[in-house]
Motif scaffolding. Structure first.
Motif, PDB file in Angstrom:
ATOM      1  N   THR A  76      24.839  -8.125  -7.756  1.00  0.00           N
ATOM      2  CA  THR A  76      24.602  -9.543  -7.486  1.00  0.00           C
ATOM      3  C   THR A  76      23.173  -9.918  -7.842  1.00  0.00           C
ATOM      4  O   THR A  76      22.754 -11.046  -7.615  1.00  0.00           O
ATOM      5  CB  THR A  76      24.857  -9.880  -6.006  1.00  0.00           C
ATOM      6  N   ARG A  77      22.431  -8.963  -8.385  1.00  0.00           N
ATOM      7  CA  ARG A  77      21.050  -9.188  -8.829  1.00  0.00           C
ATOM      8  C   ARG A  77      20.779  -8.226  -9.976  1.00  0.00           C
ATOM      9  O   ARG A  77      21.515  -7.255 -10.164  1.00  0.00           O
ATOM     10  CB  ARG A  77      20.073  -8.964  -7.677  1.00  0.00           C
ATOM     11  N   THR A 195      31.311 -15.626  -5.323  1.00  0.00           N
ATOM     12  CA  THR A 195      30.276 -14.879  -6.044  1.00  0.00           C
ATOM     13  C   THR A 195      30.816 -14.336  -7.362  1.00  0.00           C
ATOM     14  O   THR A 195      30.147 -14.407  -8.399  1.00  0.00           O
ATOM     15  CB  THR A 195      29.755 -13.726  -5.184  1.00  0.00           C
ATOM     16  N   SER A 198      30.953 -17.011  -9.889  1.00  0.00           N
ATOM     17  CA  SER A 198      29.622 -17.312 -10.419  1.00  0.00           C
ATOM     18  C   SER A 198      29.178 -16.273 -11.439  1.00  0.00           C
ATOM     19  O   SER A 198      28.568 -16.605 -12.460  1.00  0.00           O
ATOM     20  CB  SER A 198      28.605 -17.387  -9.274  1.00  0.00           C
ATOM     21  N   ARG A 236      19.188 -21.570 -12.731  1.00  0.00           N
ATOM     22  CA  ARG A 236      19.206 -20.907 -11.426  1.00  0.00           C
ATOM     23  C   ARG A 236      20.013 -19.620 -11.479  1.00  0.00           C
ATOM     24  O   ARG A 236      19.617 -18.600 -10.904  1.00  0.00           O
ATOM     25  CB  ARG A 236      19.778 -21.849 -10.358  1.00  0.00           C
ATOM     26  N   ASP A 237      21.150 -19.635 -12.174  1.00  0.00           N
ATOM     27  CA  ASP A 237      21.959 -18.422 -12.264  1.00  0.00           C
ATOM     28  C   ASP A 237      21.284 -17.359 -13.118  1.00  0.00           C
ATOM     29  O   ASP A 237      21.413 -16.157 -12.849  1.00  0.00           O
ATOM     30  CB  ASP A 237      23.350 -18.745 -12.804  1.00  0.00           C
ATOM     31  N   ARG A 239      18.097 -16.853 -13.270  1.00  0.00           N
ATOM     32  CA  ARG A 239      17.098 -16.234 -12.389  1.00  0.00           C
ATOM     33  C   ARG A 239      17.768 -15.372 -11.326  1.00  0.00           C
ATOM     34  O   ARG A 239      17.275 -14.296 -10.974  1.00  0.00           O
ATOM     35  CB  ARG A 239      16.232 -17.307 -11.735  1.00  0.00           C
ATOM     36  N   ARG A 240      18.888 -15.821 -10.815  1.00  0.00           N
ATOM     37  CA  ARG A 240      19.603 -15.085  -9.778  1.00  0.00           C
ATOM     38  C   ARG A 240      20.140 -13.761 -10.304  1.00  0.00           C
ATOM     39  O   ARG A 240      19.994 -12.715  -9.653  1.00  0.00           O
ATOM     40  CB  ARG A 240      20.745 -15.940  -9.246  1.00  0.00           C
TER      41      ARG A 240
END
Length: 269
Positions: A76-77, A195, A198, A236-237, A239-240
């Motif tokens: 998730t990162r 999640t 995304s 944003r995604d 960077r996420r």
């Protein structure tokens, strides 16, 4: 790719296809390029280093050696790794919901982790320099695990995964059914349905941005086609899931390409 570098993918045998998306091999006798960012793609993996394992950056910014055999759970990162010597890998990328019985524990317990499975694969052997042979050896080992482990697929979770990948609504359920499905989903996938959706949306634009014909002007168009509302949401995604913007990522790749090119054409001394 650099000198002697190779990457190959192999379709899994029929019996493994409900669980394993692809088998892949990678080798780089003389790896270059330094730190590599690994972005989420919605799948967990079994990765076997046949040569020198990578080093991975921890939360304190220190690079530490990975075990020779890892189960890489859902990301998730971003993850940062770097080679320390010759690289030769054989790996299996599972379907998003395909590794629950293989791991033998809820996938949520492996999210953003690399679990050491070296002891479990003690005695596993794959022929050096033979990508097809390496993939066949891993497929045979996994098939033995499937037969003895009673691997199965939860049809409702699989349907929710398919909906997330296509970016459409899943089956219509009442609140109690939806909560129960979400619990099973986290158990079998490792993240919540939102999640995973995304991550898949991010990968559609990320794969475009890393393609040979990508340019900054086309990112927003590709992002809208992938399901983003606007450029800030896409940023944003990035960077996420990658730790930088699309523009920063492209700049890194251009610098990497120039560095590799200069090394490739350096005159012999």
């Amino acid at each position: 790719m650099g000198e002697g570098e190779r990457y190959e993918e192999f379709a899994p045998p029929e019996a493994l296809r409900p669980f394993v998306r692809v088998l892949w091999t990678y080798a780089a006798p003389h790896p270059t390029g330094g730190v590599q960012r690994i972005a989420p793609d919605g799948c967990s993996e079994l990765v076997i280093d046949l040569a020198d394992p990578y080093e991975e950056e921890d939360d304190d910014g220190v690079f530490r050696p990975q075990p020779p055999v890892i189960f890489a759970g859902q990301l998730t990162r971003p993850m940062a790794i770097r080679p320390v010597g010759p690289v030769e890998i054989v790996a299996a990328k599972f379907e998003p919901d395909g590794a629950r019985e293989f791991l033998g524990r809820p996938l949520i317990e492996a999210t953003d982790l690399r679990l050491d499975l070296t002891a479990r694969l003690r005695g596993f052997a794959a022929p050096s320099g033979d990508p097809a042979g390496q993939a066949a050896a891993l497929a045979a080992w996994l098939e033995g695990q499937r037969r003895t482990g009673g691997w199965r697929i939860d049809p409702a979770v699989r349907a929710e995964v398919a909906a997330a990948e296509r970016d459409i609504d899943g089956p219509l359920l009442n609140p109690a059914e939806r909560r129960a499905l979400q619990r099973r989903f986290r158990d079998r996938v490792g993240v919540a349905p939102r999640t995973l959706r995304s991550v898949f949306r991010f990968r559609r634009i990320f794969d475009h941005a890393t393609g040979p014909d990508a340019d900054a002007a086309s990112w927003l168009e590709a992002g809208l086609a992938a399901g983003y509302f606007d450029q800030p949401q896409m940023a944003r995604d990035f960077r996420r899931f990658l730790g930088c913007t699309a523009t920063e990522w492209a700049r890194e790749q251009m610098e990497l390409a120039r560095r590799l090119a200069s090394q490739s054409y350096k005159p012999a001394s």
